[in-house]
Design an enzyme around this catalytic site. Structure first.
Site, short mmCIF file in Angstrom:
data_model
loop_
_atom_site.label_atom_id
_atom_site.label_comp_id
_atom_site.label_asym_id
_atom_site.label_seq_id
_atom_site.Cartn_x
_atom_site.Cartn_y
_atom_site.Cartn_z
N TYR A 97 0.81 -1.23 0.00
CA TYR A 97 0.00 0.00 0.00
C TYR A 97 0.84 1.28 0.00
O TYR A 97 0.29 2.37 -0.16
CB TYR A 97 -0.96 0.00 1.19
CG TYR A 97 -2.24 -0.75 0.90
CD1 TYR A 97 -3.14 -0.29 -0.06
CD2 TYR A 97 -2.55 -1.93 1.58
CE1 TYR A 97 -4.30 -0.98 -0.33
CE2 TYR A 97 -3.71 -2.63 1.31
CZ TYR A 97 -4.58 -2.14 0.35
OH TYR A 97 -5.74 -2.83 0.06
N GLU A 101 -3.29 -29.62 9.22
CA GLU A 101 -3.45 -28.83 8.00
C GLU A 101 -4.58 -27.82 8.11
O GLU A 101 -4.40 -26.65 7.77
CB GLU A 101 -3.73 -29.76 6.81
CG GLU A 101 -4.01 -29.01 5.52
CD GLU A 101 -4.48 -29.91 4.38
OE1 GLU A 101 -4.92 -29.36 3.35
OE2 GLU A 101 -4.42 -31.15 4.53
N ASP A 157 -5.01 -33.78 4.88
CA ASP A 157 -6.00 -34.46 4.05
C ASP A 157 -5.34 -35.54 3.21
O ASP A 157 -4.18 -35.42 2.81
CB ASP A 157 -6.70 -33.46 3.12
CG ASP A 157 -7.64 -32.53 3.86
OD1 ASP A 157 -8.03 -32.85 5.00
OD2 ASP A 157 -7.99 -31.47 3.30
#
Length: 549
Positions: free
Chosen positions: A157, A243, A295
């Site tokens: 920014y 995770e 996963d």
């Protein structure tokens, strides 16, 4: 199957699994033994400087503000000198493209080769990048001079019109860290807080005492500036790396760490730099094992690989960011394959059909690409799991375990995994062991083979950890091949593997089993005292394991 029937089946399975669980101390028995082995391992870490690599490689180190100021000013002086020589306004930076990455088996991580690229202001293809590079150098110089830190978002920014997208400023920030030879945090630019930690851990952050057992369900945000973290203390047996945020919240709310002493960490998906640094600092300070819960899909394994091997985007800083020796606890493809193929296999976690999802074409493509990566090929257990995943075309997320009940993960699945010691040990960098083996000698009693060992004349040259491709036509094994297998077997011995385990592992890496057996027997003949003690230790360990079953 109707929803009611599914819930009934899930309740039945949960009841079956609950009966298998023992008392807390028995559940933790194998974890305790693992923790003892980790603490007993010597802290020996190889560096790039110790390796005779075919390519020069680049790594960075932490630098203080004054050192970074000096590097920035030197870089600008070099650009000015380039202009005065009539060569134009040009930056010379390390090339961070994929083709310039190298997986080093001895370190078990990805590193950056020392190849350079040029970023010229007079070139239309690189003009804008040269301007952004100059602007970020100016901002970094100001930050280091004022001794303040900002986030990557803050940096973006400061000049939105020039940067246009934060990805542009982030990428060049990494380029500059690599060019200046320092870590990204040394530039006084940090990422926003993302990762969280909860459990049996206390530390000081910039002078404030933090107790992670009193941080509620959301946990304590991992500070972006890890240098301000010290006085780390814990009575945990292991670190549980999760995770997903949803699984983290479930474990935190159930106070999983109270019954099973642990520290729970998540980066809420793709790991950020602060979480990776924090995990490595905990592992090095506490010397306890790290178990991973991700996963059962290609993306879960990719996330785990970033923690362990590093990412290509930040390969220049892999020595500071990687934690190689993480054990893969679950959810694994072999779980799904084993638990659901035959009725006779339904004897452990009984993950039902409705918890499994078909893999998409993109999932399969990602899985096959992972199988081609050198760091995956070097780890046979990863290859096996990925092959099961790609062949079965089935995946599952951690949240799928909620079909048994919202607390199934913390009350049954993880305790049963810990009780059985059902984690994958992924070989990492080699550690030293107490009594080094003697190298193969060239003596009348044990002559070094001039060509192939007996019975191995037609064997192909072995491929060790993807070091080089096997030739298309069989040839005799050379003394160099014997030396390679010798070194590989020493690595197996350093990890406490038996003769058959070592030979089978090398066979999966391309070394014929007969060849591996011959070299092992040669080592035994030349190191009788070592192997007598080593085999006795293996037998004692096996007896202890049988006693605790």
């Amino acid at each position: 199957m109707s929803g009611k029937a599914k819930r009934a089946a899930g309740a039945e399975v949960a009841a079956m699994n609950k009966k298998k669980l023992k008392g807390t101390e028995e559940i933790l028995a194998k974890v305790r033994r693992l923790a003892e082995r980790v603490k007993a391992e010597p802290e020996v870490q190889k560096t790039l400087a110790e390796l005779d690599l075919p390519h020069a490689c680049r790594e960075v180190v932490d630098k203080d503000a004054d050192a970074v100021l000096g590097e920035v000013e030197t870089a600008i002086l070099m650009v000015a000198a380039s202009v005065l020589r009539g060569e134009g306004f040009t930056y010379t930076l390390p090339n961070r493209s994929k083709g310039n990455q190298l997986y080093v088996p001895e370190l078990d991580r990805i590193v950056l080769k020392d190849s350079m690229s040029h970023r010229a202001f007079a070139n239309t293809a690189t003009c804008r990048k040269a301007v952004i590079t100059t602007r970020i150098l100016q901002l970094v110089h100001e930050l280091c001079r004022k001794r303040i830190h900002v986030t990557k978002r803050d940096l973006f920014y400061t000049d939105v019109k020039l940067f246009e997208d934060q990805g542009n400023s982030d990428a060049i920030l990494d380029d500059l860290a690599c060019m200046l030879g320092c870590t990204r945090s040394s530039l006084h630019v940090v990422a926003s807080e993302k990762g969280v930690v909860v459990g049996r851990l206390t530390f000081r952050e910039d002078g404030d005492q933090i107790d992670c057992r009193r941080m509620g369900v959301g946990g304590k945000a991992i500070p972006p500036n890890i240098d301000k973290v010290d006085s780390i203390q814990s009575d945990a047996l292991f670190i549980l790396l999760v995770e997903k945020d949803a699984a983290f919240m479930r474990l935190a709310e159930d106070r999983f760490y109270n019954q099973f002493p642990c520290i729970i960490i998540t980066a809420k998906g793709q790991p950020d730099v602060a979480t990776r640094l924090f995990l490595k600092k905990l592992k090095q300070t506490l010397r306890i094992p790290v178990l991973a819960l991700v996963d059962s899909d290609p993306y879960g394994l990719k996330i785990l690989s970033v923690y362990m091997k590093g990412s290509m985007n930040m390969s220049y800083d892999s020595s500071n960011l990687t934690t190689p020796d993480i054990k893969w606890l679950g959810v694994r493809p072999s779980d799904l394959d084993r638990f659901n193929v035959r009725p006779s296999d339904l004897d452990r976690f009984n993950i039902p059909q409705q918890c499994r999802l078909p893999m998409t074409d993109e999932d399969l493509k990602t899985g096959r690409k992972l199988l081609e990566e050198e760091f995956v090929k070097a780890n046979p257990e990863w290859v096996k799991e990925l092959e099961i995943m790609v062949t079965s075309k089935v995946k599952a997320e951690i949240q799928a375990l909620s079909s048994f009940g919202f607390q199934y993960l913390s009350h049954q699945y993880l305790p049963l995994k810990l009780q059985e010691g059902d984690w994958i040990y992924v070989p990492g960098p080699v550690h030293a062991y107490p009594a080094p083996l003697q190298p193969l000698r060239n003596t009348p009693e044990h002559p070094r083979p001039a060509a192939a060992p007996p019975g191995a004349a037609s064997m192909c040259c072995p491929t060790i950890y993807g070091s080089r491709p096997a030739p298309e036509q069989p040839r005799q094994v050379t003394p160099q091949d014997v030396e390679q297998v010798h070194v590989a077997l020493e690595r197996c011995i350093a990890r406490g593997m038996s003769k058959m385990e070592s030979v089978q592992l090398l066979a999966r890496l391309g070394v014929p089993a007969k060849f591996g057996m011959i070299v092992w027997e040669r080592l035994e003949a030349e190191n009788p005292e070592f192997f007598a003690a080593y085999n006795a230790q293996l037998e004692a360990t096996a007896q202890m394991e049988r006693c605790h079953l």
